[in-house]
Each structure stands twice: as C-alpha cells, then as structure tokens.
Write a protein that holds these residues in place. Sequence first.
Motif, mmCIF file in Angstrom:
data_model
loop_
_atom_site.group_PDB
_atom_site.id
_atom_site.type_symbol
_atom_site.label_atom_id
_atom_site.label_comp_id
_atom_site.label_asym_id
_atom_site.label_seq_id
_atom_site.Cartn_x
_atom_site.Cartn_y
_atom_site.Cartn_z
ATOM 1 N N THR A 149 0.821 -1.206 0.000
ATOM 2 C CA THR A 149 0.000 0.000 0.000
ATOM 3 C C THR A 149 0.854 1.254 0.000
ATOM 4 O OG1 THR A 149 -1.829 -1.107 1.100
ATOM 5 C CG2 THR A 149 -1.740 1.286 1.301
ATOM 6 N N VAL A 150 1.912 1.248 0.807
ATOM 7 C CA VAL A 150 2.778 2.424 0.886
ATOM 8 C C VAL A 150 3.436 2.706 -0.460
ATOM 9 C CG1 VAL A 150 4.929 3.292 1.890
ATOM 10 C CG2 VAL A 150 3.179 2.304 3.363
ATOM 11 N N ARG A 151 3.841 1.664 -1.179
ATOM 12 C CA ARG A 151 4.421 1.880 -2.508
ATOM 13 C C ARG A 151 3.431 2.605 -3.417
ATOM 14 N NH1 ARG A 151 6.456 -3.359 -1.969
ATOM 15 N NH2 ARG A 151 4.826 -4.241 -3.282
ATOM 16 N N GLN A 152 2.167 2.173 -3.369
ATOM 17 C CA GLN A 152 1.147 2.817 -4.197
ATOM 18 C C GLN A 152 0.992 4.287 -3.823
ATOM 19 O OE1 GLN A 152 -2.270 0.415 -3.353
ATOM 20 N NE2 GLN A 152 -1.660 -1.269 -4.687
ATOM 21 N N ARG A 153 0.946 4.564 -2.522
ATOM 22 C CA ARG A 153 0.731 5.938 -2.079
ATOM 23 C C ARG A 153 1.960 6.805 -2.366
ATOM 24 N NH1 ARG A 153 -3.679 6.403 -3.017
ATOM 25 N NH2 ARG A 153 -3.822 8.350 -1.831
ATOM 26 N N LEU A 154 3.152 6.223 -2.288
ATOM 27 C CA LEU A 154 4.365 6.983 -2.594
ATOM 28 C C LEU A 154 4.412 7.401 -4.060
ATOM 29 C CD1 LEU A 154 7.345 5.334 -0.670
ATOM 30 C CD2 LEU A 154 6.475 7.658 -0.441
ATOM 31 N N LEU A 155 3.963 6.513 -4.931
ATOM 32 C CA LEU A 155 3.937 6.868 -6.349
ATOM 33 C C LEU A 155 2.971 8.022 -6.603
ATOM 34 C CD1 LEU A 155 3.999 3.290 -7.946
ATOM 35 C CD2 LEU A 155 5.854 4.969 -7.893
ATOM 36 N N ILE A 177 -4.963 6.991 7.034
ATOM 37 C CA ILE A 177 -4.780 6.028 8.120
ATOM 38 C C ILE A 177 -5.997 5.104 8.231
ATOM 39 C CG2 ILE A 177 -4.503 5.780 10.617
ATOM 40 C CD1 ILE A 177 -2.009 6.829 9.331
ATOM 41 N N LYS A 178 -7.192 5.662 8.092
ATOM 42 C CA LYS A 178 -8.405 4.847 8.182
ATOM 43 C C LYS A 178 -8.394 3.723 7.149
ATOM 44 C CE LYS A 178 -11.764 8.136 10.060
ATOM 45 N NZ LYS A 178 -12.955 8.959 9.767
ATOM 46 N N ALA A 179 -8.091 4.074 5.914
ATOM 47 C CA ALA A 179 -8.089 3.070 4.857
ATOM 48 C C ALA A 179 -7.026 2.012 5.119
ATOM 49 C CB ALA A 179 -7.858 3.739 3.507
ATOM 50 N N LEU A 180 -5.867 2.443 5.581
ATOM 51 C CA LEU A 180 -4.774 1.514 5.846
ATOM 52 C C LEU A 180 -5.121 0.556 6.981
ATOM 53 C CD1 LEU A 180 -1.935 0.677 5.113
ATOM 54 C CD2 LEU A 180 -1.069 2.486 6.597
ATOM 55 N N MET A 181 -5.701 1.080 8.063
ATOM 56 C CA MET A 181 -6.061 0.235 9.198
ATOM 57 C C MET A 181 -7.115 -0.804 8.811
ATOM 58 S SD MET A 181 -4.176 0.931 11.694
ATOM 59 C CE MET A 181 -3.229 2.177 12.555
ATOM 60 N N LEU A 182 -8.101 -0.389 8.023
ATOM 61 C CA LEU A 182 -9.127 -1.332 7.596
ATOM 62 C C LEU A 182 -8.535 -2.386 6.677
ATOM 63 C CD1 LEU A 182 -12.095 -2.084 7.832
ATOM 64 C CD2 LEU A 182 -12.582 -0.573 5.900
ATOM 65 N N GLU A 183 -7.623 -1.971 5.808
ATOM 66 C CA GLU A 183 -6.986 -2.933 4.901
ATOM 67 C C GLU A 183 -6.167 -3.960 5.678
ATOM 68 O OE1 GLU A 183 -4.196 -2.906 0.915
ATOM 69 O OE2 GLU A 183 -3.606 -1.685 2.635
ATOM 70 N N LEU A 184 -5.417 -3.508 6.688
ATOM 71 C CA LEU A 184 -4.606 -4.436 7.477
ATOM 72 C C LEU A 184 -5.471 -5.493 8.152
ATOM 73 C CD1 LEU A 184 -2.002 -2.008 9.126
ATOM 74 C CD2 LEU A 184 -1.546 -3.726 7.375
#
Length: 506
Positions: A149-155, A177-184
Amino acid sequence: MSPFEGDCQPTRVPLLFKSGRPTLPFPHPWNFQRPIDILDAYFWQADEEIGPGRHNRYLDVPGFPAVLVTRDPGIIRAVLTSTGDREGQFDRDTLPSTGIARATGEDTLLFGNGAMWRKQRKASAAPFGKTALFQVDVFFKFEETFRKTVRQRLLVLRQHLLDTGSPRLQIAVEPEIKALMLELLVDCFFGASIDYQEIRDKYVPALERVIDHIVRDTVTNRLGLPRTVLAKISRSYAQANRDFATFDELTDRVLAARPTGRGLWEKLQTEASDEALRSNIKVFLAGALEATTSFATWAISHLARNEAWQEKVYREVEAMADYSPDQIAAARHLGAVLDETLRLTPSLYFLPRKATAPIRITTSDGREMLIPKNTHILLDVWHANRHEDHWGAATTGFTATEFAPERWEHLSAEKGPSKEHLHFGFGHGPRVCPGKHIGQLEVALVVGVFIKMFRFRALHDENPVKAGVSTKPADGTLVELELREPSSGMTTADEWEMLLKNPSDK
C-alpha cells in the motif's frame, strides 16, 4: 441523602442549568456530539473541593438509578478489576452502546454481559491474543500488506510533488490512516483480498457514516424504532440503510475467506456458523476504523507538534529493516510515545459499568465506596489522565496536560509501582479491550514507518479533540510533510520504491 456509603463519598451534581457550566450533565439531542463537554459538566467547579468529591460526582434524579462519574484512577481501577460475570460484580453498562447493538447485534463481545460475554471472550482469546499476533510470520504478513500500500501511495505522492514543483505537501492524514487500518485487518487478520482503492473509496466512507449514525441513533432513537421504518421519513436514515448494506457486503466478503484458512481464522476456537459470528465481525471491522485510527492519528498529531521527539523516534526506526516483535519491543522511544499518546488522548475516553448488586469496592490505598444496585457508572479516563493530582509534575515530573513521553522514563527511574500509573488506554481487568494486541501491532507499524519516511509538522499550534465512539484530532491530523532522504543518500522516488521492496538491502 446520598445513596453512596464509605469514606470515599461522591458529591452531588446539580441537574438544572448553571451559569458557566459547559452543558447539562447528560446527553440530549442538542449536546450528544459534545461528550467531553458532558463529562466536563460533572466536574464543573470540582477543583474547588477538598476531599473525595473532588474526583467523584453523582447525579440522582428521583425515580431513576443514580449515575456515578469518577476521574479517580484508584476508583476506576477498583471498578474495572471487579467487573465480570459472577454475582456481585459489575457488568458493562449497555445503555451508552444501544446504537451499536442495533447496528451490529446484541450477541457481541462488546455488548454482551454474563454468560454470553464469557463465551464470546473465550472464543476470541486465541486469535486476538499476544501469542497468536506477536509472531514473526504474522508480522511479516502485516508488513507485506503495508509495504504494498505504501508503494502505491508513494507513487501518487511523487507524481503530486512533480506536478506542483513543491518538496512539501499539506494533507489531512486521518483518511489515509483509516483506509490503511481497515486494509490491514481485512487482508492480514481475516485473509480477505480486497483492493486498497475499493476499501478507501467505498467501504471507509460507508463505515464512517455508519459510526456517526450509531452515535446519533443512541441518543435520538430512544424508542428503538427500526431503521427501515425511519428511512421512509428521514433522508439521514435512508442514507444509513444504504451504508448498512455496504457494511453487510464487506462482512460477507470477510466471512467468505473463512474456509480458505487464510489470515488467523484457524486460531478462532469455535465451531459457530458464519451467521453466529456475523455480529462480532461487524464490531471488529468498525473497531479497526475507530480505535486504531484514533491511536495512530493522535500519535502522529502529537509528534507533529514535537520535533525533538519525532527525531528521537526516527533515529530508532531508521535502521529497522523489518518490524519484528523484538525490534518493536526494543524501540524504547517509540514505546514511550505510544504510552503517552494513550494517556493524554485515549481512544476509549470513558468506560461504562453498571452495579448488578450493592457492591463495596476498596482501592489499593484502602479507601472504600459502597455503590448501590443498578447505579450507572462512567469511568472518566479522559479527565483522570489529564488531572494534575494524578499525572502532574509532583508524581511524573511533567504537567498532566503536556505531551511528554519523558514522563515514562521518569516513572521507570523512580521505580514507582506500575499499577499505580495505568493510562487505561485499552481498559483494564477482565473486560480489557480484546483488540489490544492487534492495535499495538498495527499502530507501532504505521507510526514507525510514517516517521521513517516523512518529516512532518502541524499547521496549527492547538490540538483540540473531537469525540464520538472514540476520540480523534479535530483537524483530521492536518500536517505539512516532506519525504526524508534515506541515510544511504538516495533521493529519488524510484529509489525509495526499491528501498520499500527490499528493506534488507539498506
């Protein structure tokens, strides 16, 4: 006459309007979105008192059970320790969570009491326990999802910076952060493969509105009228119906992963049907969006206003190739920041209990209080953790309302009894939050990597709170951030992407 007995007597709160008091000391349709102010109302002018009434207040209306509100850590700990399903113990008070029960079901670990709670707790102990979560292979799965996910957001970030020609970006971090927490939780814990963009654009907005609806419905729908009926006359309830349908769809997709054995399903020690698990799954999904988002955004928000501690944590995490349990445990400064975050700005800002019988509690320093049967109890963690009497300079070396992770080093050096300085960030006692360990895992990973990647500062000096099911920074964690340069000297986004793909090459 006070209905309470003992040498730790609470004092009575005036029910009617008082000049200068922030609001009335109970929720109603015009103040339910200001729960911190409601708690403030209980302790209006309490600092002028000497004695137990300084931190213990009660509301007594003829014909209704008494309401006890305490910001005394000793009383809070005693009540939480005496909570359980045995006769003469405190139950979790379900009154403040009726909206949650209508949204998710009454047969949940959150809402259930007595034998139901005990059964649900036993089933959830294994997958949510430290033994299951704090394993290298489990951490690797969380890291793998996070890095993708971080790679996608960095691009996306790189392209934005190239388009604007600016090295910095102003952004409200909370939505990310919300989207990341739910994805995890969806991907790593439940093993359901759902695209990040779909989580971010579809499921997070629907769950946000569901959570807002839960708070509103608890206060304004006292009769418990069905949502489907109210949807015919109310646009907000019609929208809620659509959002609940999306919530059900997400729950279906999570449950569909159960037969695959992915995630931590195999550790769930129950033969219960999918339908029997459905209510608890909904609670866990909504909790991921609320409590862990609150924890992570508060930590980032505090560090955005404290450059010195941001750099201390950066020096700890910059050389980390992975976030194993041992590495996180060794990150002393990161641990102090997370403890201080939960103390000063706890996600669970009050804990509700109810006396199932006349119950006498005794604090660790020998004070006693007899609490009448059916008393509603609000354990006010927010104000307990911010009062100078409990967490001030005299006992911790720093003022209580200051974000000072150093206080945990001070307490450790003083070798004071740790049980006397509990922040109650995950509750305490038998009904401690079942998501405690997954929350610690996710937040340590998210905050650690965020500091490793970015240098950031707050755009406003003040850091006010908004509160609903949990607390969060009122500004959405608005920061100005810039990419850090890796210590290897790499500067381009492509090299950053390679670093994320191969962290051990650093």
